[in-house]
Motif scaffolding. Structure first.
Motif, PDB file in Angstrom:
ATOM      1  N   LYS A 276       0.847  -1.187   0.000  1.00 51.67           N
ATOM      2  CA  LYS A 276       0.000   0.000   0.000  1.00 51.67           C
ATOM      3  C   LYS A 276       0.885   1.240   0.000  1.00 51.67           C
ATOM      4  CE  LYS A 276      -4.264  -1.608   2.252  1.00 51.67           C
ATOM      5  NZ  LYS A 276      -5.177  -1.429   3.428  1.00 51.67           N
ATOM      6  N   GLY A 277       0.262   2.392   0.050  1.00 51.34           N
ATOM      7  CA  GLY A 277       1.014   3.646   0.025  1.00 51.34           C
ATOM      8  C   GLY A 277       1.910   3.840   1.222  1.00 51.34           C
ATOM      9  N   ASN A 278       1.599   3.160   2.347  1.00 54.01           N
ATOM     10  CA  ASN A 278       2.433   3.283   3.547  1.00 54.01           C
ATOM     11  C   ASN A 278       3.454   2.154   3.645  1.00 54.01           C
ATOM     12  OD1 ASN A 278       0.300   1.460   3.992  1.00 54.01           O
ATOM     13  ND2 ASN A 278       0.373   1.719   6.206  1.00 54.01           N
ATOM     14  N   ASP A 279       3.762   1.545   2.503  1.00 47.73           N
ATOM     15  CA  ASP A 279       4.800   0.517   2.445  1.00 47.73           C
ATOM     16  C   ASP A 279       5.976   1.059   1.640  1.00 47.73           C
ATOM     17  OD1 ASP A 279       6.118  -1.861   2.802  1.00 47.73           O
ATOM     18  OD2 ASP A 279       4.780  -3.061   1.539  1.00 47.73           O
ATOM     19  N   PHE A 280       7.100   0.329   1.685  1.00 52.19           N
ATOM     20  CA  PHE A 280       8.260   0.720   0.893  1.00 52.19           C
ATOM     21  C   PHE A 280       7.948   0.611  -0.595  1.00 52.19           C
ATOM     22  CE2 PHE A 280      10.594  -0.656   4.798  1.00 52.19           C
ATOM     23  CZ  PHE A 280      11.182   0.561   5.070  1.00 52.19           C
ATOM     24  N   ALA A 281       8.746   1.283  -1.391  1.00 43.28           N
ATOM     25  CA  ALA A 281       8.570   1.260  -2.852  1.00 43.28           C
ATOM     26  C   ALA A 281       9.242   0.016  -3.431  1.00 43.28           C
ATOM     27  CB  ALA A 281       9.178   2.520  -3.468  1.00 43.28           C
ATOM     28  N   ARG A 282       8.631  -0.532  -4.468  1.00 46.48           N
ATOM     29  CA  ARG A 282       9.181  -1.669  -5.198  1.00 46.48           C
ATOM     30  C   ARG A 282       9.124  -1.376  -6.681  1.00 46.48           C
ATOM     31  NH1 ARG A 282       6.681  -3.057  -0.727  1.00 46.48           N
ATOM     32  NH2 ARG A 282       7.398  -4.790   0.591  1.00 46.48           N
ATOM     33  N   GLU A 283      10.203  -1.679  -7.371  1.00 45.85           N
ATOM     34  CA  GLU A 283      10.229  -1.521  -8.817  1.00 45.85           C
ATOM     35  C   GLU A 283       9.557  -2.737  -9.445  1.00 45.85           C
ATOM     36  OE1 GLU A 283      11.171   1.065 -10.470  1.00 45.85           O
ATOM     37  OE2 GLU A 283      11.941   2.156  -8.739  1.00 45.85           O
ATOM     38  N   PRO A 284       8.636  -2.544 -10.407  1.00 44.85           N
ATOM     39  CA  PRO A 284       7.911  -3.670 -11.004  1.00 44.85           C
ATOM     40  C   PRO A 284       8.818  -4.779 -11.530  1.00 44.85           C
ATOM     41  CG  PRO A 284       6.925  -1.610 -11.675  1.00 44.85           C
ATOM     42  CD  PRO A 284       8.169  -1.254 -10.934  1.00 44.85           C
ATOM     43  N   GLY A 285       9.940  -4.428 -12.100  1.00 40.25           N
ATOM     44  CA  GLY A 285      10.855  -5.436 -12.626  1.00 40.25           C
ATOM     45  C   GLY A 285      12.056  -5.690 -11.755  1.00 40.25           C
ATOM     46  N   GLY A 286      12.075  -5.079 -10.576  1.00 43.00           N
ATOM     47  CA  GLY A 286      13.183  -5.289  -9.659  1.00 43.00           C
ATOM     48  C   GLY A 286      14.468  -4.588 -10.053  1.00 43.00           C
TER      49      GLY A 286
END
Length: 325
Positions: A276-286
């Protein structure tokens, strides 16, 4: 006689099958909790990855944090593992081990969760400068967040060595330490931040993103010697890593189930923050944020946590890096 011949053929066939199974190359991979959804998918949903178990196998080993995995990489006991940016920098600085960063698990972006320091709602501490003379908690003294933390204090006119009392408080104990008054302020991380916020009575003082935007927290790193010797093997692993992270982001409901199976955390708790918005960011392809890693290297050098300036570009393999489709 025919039965004997058939039995012999079957035995020979079985031996060939065993030999073929033994010929499947293995990657020894270290992992930990939390925030490694790609690996959790590969461990708990291996049927989603046609090459896993056939083209190559993974020998999974769980560790309590990234530092022990650094030592396992140095010892040659692991081929790939989750790593923080600081251990990688320290390895480069001391020439103790060399890795390629082949993927990224989590980091920070504008709008995502950022590790922050909290105080109680009724605390007289309103600004960073108000921390002077106070007891402040940090997860690991000399750890990955210590450099940006020092930078934030200096910007507020504080001397990190003289103006505060810094104590180690693990993320899991931060809320209790703050509420009990053992610290005046301490760092908060997910999922513990979401739990504390739900109870109320605390407020954010400052976040790391204010000192250093786009921080990279954990990446996937593989020993250079292993990659150079087994490029196609590692390429297959990174390809599945890429696919796994995409699956994790595309199917949040299933990802919560997978994470719950690994961490034993209730889905109701995971639902308060995970992806969710209050989680860390992740790149879709890593894809690794090498610019972000370089910025962290520079902070560590400026804060005397490293002896020399480092080049994050040396961590990037010419072709074996996520995303690999």
């Amino acid at each position: 006689m025919n039965r004997i011949v058939v039995a012999s053929l079957l035995a020979a066939s079985a031996l060939v099958s065993v030999a073929k199974a033994q010929d499947v190359p293995t990657i020894r991979v270290g992992w930990t909790i939390p925030a490694e959804e790609a690996k959790y998918w590969m461990m708990r949903r291996p049927d989603k990855f046609p090459n896993l178990g056939k083209t190559y196998k993974i020998e999974w080993s769980q560790f309590q944090g990234t530092s022990p995995m650094s030592q396992a990489l140095i010892a040659g006991a692991l081929d790939c593992a989750t790593q923080g940016v600081l251990p990688i920098a320290q390895g480069m600085d001391k020439d103790t081990f060399a890795v390629y960063v082949v993927g990224q698990h989590v980091g920070e972006k504008p709008g995502s969760f950022s590790v922050y320091w909290a105080v109680k709602d009724d605390s007289p501490i309103k600004t960073v400068a108000d921390l002077k003379g106070k007891t402040v908690g940090i997860s690991i003294i000399g750890g990955g967040t210590h450099g940006p933390f020092n930078l934030m204090l200096k910007r507020a006119g504080l001397d990190p060595e003289k103006d505060i009392k810094l104590v180690e408080v693990s993320f899991s104990l931060s809320e209790d330490a703050l509420r009990a008054g053992r610290v005046d302020s301490t760092n908060m991380n997910q999922p513990f931040a979401a739990r504390a916020e739900a109870k109320g009575g605390i407020r954010k003082l400052f976040a790391l993103e204010e000192a250093l935007p786009n921080i990279v927290h954990i990446v996937e790193a593989c020993r250079k010697d292993f990659v150079d010797k087994n490029p196609e093997l590692v390429r297959a692993y990174v390809k599945d890593f890429t696919a796994a992270l995409k699956m994790a982001l595309a199917n949040r409901t299933e990802t919560m189930q997978v994470v719950s199976e690994i961490t034993k955390a209730p889905i109701a708790v995971l639902d308060t923050y995970l992806l969710k918005g209050n989680d860390f960011a992740r790149e879709p392809g890593g894809a690794p944020n090498f610019a972000g890693i370089q910025a962290m290297f520079d902070v560590y050098t400026n804060e005397k946590m490293l002896s020399k300036k480092l080049d994050a570009g040396k961590l990037k393999h010419p072709s074996i890096v996520a995303p690999i489709e």
